[in-house]
Design a protein around this motif. Structure first.
Motif, short mmCIF file in Angstrom:
data_model
loop_
_atom_site.label_atom_id
_atom_site.label_comp_id
_atom_site.label_asym_id
_atom_site.label_seq_id
_atom_site.Cartn_x
_atom_site.Cartn_y
_atom_site.Cartn_z
N SER A 1 38.46 -20.76 -41.05
CA SER A 1 39.08 -22.09 -41.08
C SER A 1 39.24 -22.76 -39.72
O SER A 1 39.56 -23.94 -39.66
CB SER A 1 40.47 -22.01 -41.75
N THR A 2 39.02 -22.04 -38.62
CA THR A 2 39.21 -22.68 -37.32
C THR A 2 38.17 -23.78 -37.09
O THR A 2 36.98 -23.61 -37.40
CB THR A 2 39.12 -21.66 -36.17
N PRO A 3 38.58 -24.92 -36.56
CA PRO A 3 37.62 -25.98 -36.26
C PRO A 3 36.91 -25.75 -34.92
O PRO A 3 35.98 -26.48 -34.58
CB PRO A 3 38.50 -27.24 -36.19
N TYR A 4 37.33 -24.73 -34.17
CA TYR A 4 36.78 -24.49 -32.84
C TYR A 4 35.60 -23.53 -32.92
O TYR A 4 35.73 -22.39 -33.36
CB TYR A 4 37.86 -23.95 -31.90
N VAL A 5 34.45 -23.98 -32.45
CA VAL A 5 33.22 -23.20 -32.55
C VAL A 5 33.35 -21.87 -31.80
O VAL A 5 32.93 -20.82 -32.31
CB VAL A 5 32.02 -24.01 -32.01
N GLU A 6 33.93 -21.89 -30.61
CA GLU A 6 34.03 -20.67 -29.82
C GLU A 6 34.91 -19.63 -30.51
O GLU A 6 34.60 -18.43 -30.52
CB GLU A 6 34.58 -20.97 -28.42
N VAL A 7 36.00 -20.08 -31.10
CA VAL A 7 36.89 -19.16 -31.82
C VAL A 7 36.15 -18.56 -33.01
O VAL A 7 36.20 -17.35 -33.25
CB VAL A 7 38.16 -19.88 -32.30
N GLY A 8 35.46 -19.40 -33.77
CA GLY A 8 34.71 -18.92 -34.92
C GLY A 8 33.62 -17.94 -34.52
O GLY A 8 33.40 -16.92 -35.19
N GLU A 9 32.94 -18.22 -33.40
CA GLU A 9 31.88 -17.33 -32.94
C GLU A 9 32.43 -15.96 -32.53
O GLU A 9 31.87 -14.92 -32.89
CB GLU A 9 31.16 -17.97 -31.75
N LYS A 10 33.52 -15.97 -31.79
CA LYS A 10 34.12 -14.70 -31.36
C LYS A 10 34.65 -13.90 -32.54
O LYS A 10 34.55 -12.67 -32.58
CB LYS A 10 35.21 -14.95 -30.33
N ALA A 11 35.20 -14.59 -33.52
CA ALA A 11 35.69 -13.90 -34.72
C ALA A 11 34.53 -13.32 -35.53
O ALA A 11 34.64 -12.21 -36.07
CB ALA A 11 36.51 -14.86 -35.58
#
Length: 353
Positions: free
Chosen positions: A141-151
């Protein structure tokens, strides 16, 4: 040596002030100057001196914590997962995952990712249902690409370490799918795929049927991001443990999201029902790309008769109404750059269609 780092005393005094008064002005320049001097040789001695205080401040800090999170992340790097848990409680990890600030999300993901260093650590993580559920929610659900990528990366690593199957010892495009390390206990897999609430959460966040703007829902853009993230991790999971992602764990949940009789598993949902191909052309292309990557990953594994049967049914389902998908797979089979394993699998599947 720590004594060669300039600004430590000033930083320590500044952290004490922030601890006493979170509204005090933050000296970002001081943080940057100290952080730039940190390296593998001097960082260990500073961990007990600064890390507990930083964690304490972050739990109460109401302003942009990016500078604080950056230094904390650097100090966290050398420590083990169990050590990190003495500094950050399960509740605090959940809170940082839920933070609207991406740097704080990344910090919490870094802590969780430490569990991928050993099967015993992933087993500990699997017990922390709230953390696992919060990680899944943030990932999708995060809108942040970097957060989604790291997750996405962290989740893939955690499940690879925890996988209790070690039948694969092959390489895909020069990249090792799994290592020769000891098998995991499979507890994190069970937490995600056999916990009803977490399993349903993945379906709910990724299904096009639940797109909306109400609390807890994802809008069209965010839904596409969630779907793409799930499709990104599934090929690796298929190579690790195909049966787990293709079995029906909760038939009623799967039926509620479009799966019919003889259709089963998160894999079938993602490949055949998750995306509205008519309304989301970009995601349609993403699904086509997914199939190429997914089939290549599976082609490097020993394919059992039940797995082959599942693949035949799945491809029949998706290609009978999607000529673009059919032509894409056909072109891959005739492409001289395709791997022999992938071509062989596609030929076998086409012969049985």
């Amino acid at each position: 040596m720590a004594t060669t780092i300039t600004g430590l005393e000033e930083l320590e005094e500044h952290l004490q002030k922030l601890s006493e008064d979170p509204e005090a002005p933050l000296n970002a320049k001081l943080f940057d100057e100290v952080e730039l001097q940190l390296n593998d040789g001097n960082i260990s001695a500073l961990i007990p001196r600064f890390l507990p205080k930083l964690v304490q401040i972050l739990s109460r800090y109401g302003k942009d914590p990016t500078v604080l999170a950056s230094l904390t992340l650097k100090l966290l790097k050398p420590i083990q997962f169990t050590q990190a848990l003495t500094l950050a409680s399960e509740e605090s990890i959940i809170q940082t995952l839920q933070s609207p600030v991406p740097s704080v999300n990344i910090l919490s993901i870094a802590v969780i990712d430490k569990a991928s260093r050993s099967p015993s650590d992933t087993a500990i993580l699997s017990i922390m249902k709230g953390v696992v559920e919060a990680l899944i929610r943030t990932w999708l659900s995060t809108p942040y690409v970097e957060v989604g990528e790291k997750a996405t990366i962290a989740l893939g690593e955690l499940l690879a370490v925890d996988c209790d199957q070690r039948t694969i010892d092959r390489r895909m495009n020069g990249m090792e799918i799994t290592s020769n390390r000891a098998p995991g206990q499979g507890l994190l897999w069970r937490r995600i795929f056999q916990d009803r609430e977490i399993y349903e959460l993945i379906f709910d966040l990724c299904s096009s049927k639940t797109t909306g703007v109400e609390v807890g829902q994802l809008d069209e853009r965010q839904k596409s991001l969630a779907q793409a993230r799930l499709l990104r991790v599934l090929p690796r999971l298929a190579a690790l443990d195909f049966p787990t992602i293709s079995r029906s764990k909760f038939p009623d949940i799967e039926a509620a999201y479009g799966l019919e009789a003889e259709e089963a598993g998160l894999l079938w949902f993602a490949a055949a029902h998750m995306v509205n191909k008519e309304e989301d052309m970009l995601m349609h292309i993403t699904v086509i790309d997914f199939f190429a990557e997914f089939l290549e990953a599976v082609s490097f594994t020993e394919i059992s008769p039940p797995t082959m049967s599942y693949l035949r049914k799945l491809l029949r389902k998706v290609t009978e109404t999607d000529q673009t998908m059919y032509k894409s797979l056909e072109s891959i089979a005739t492409n001289p750059e395709s791997t022999p394993e992938l071509v062989d699998l596609l030929v076998r599947l086409s012969q049985d269609q």
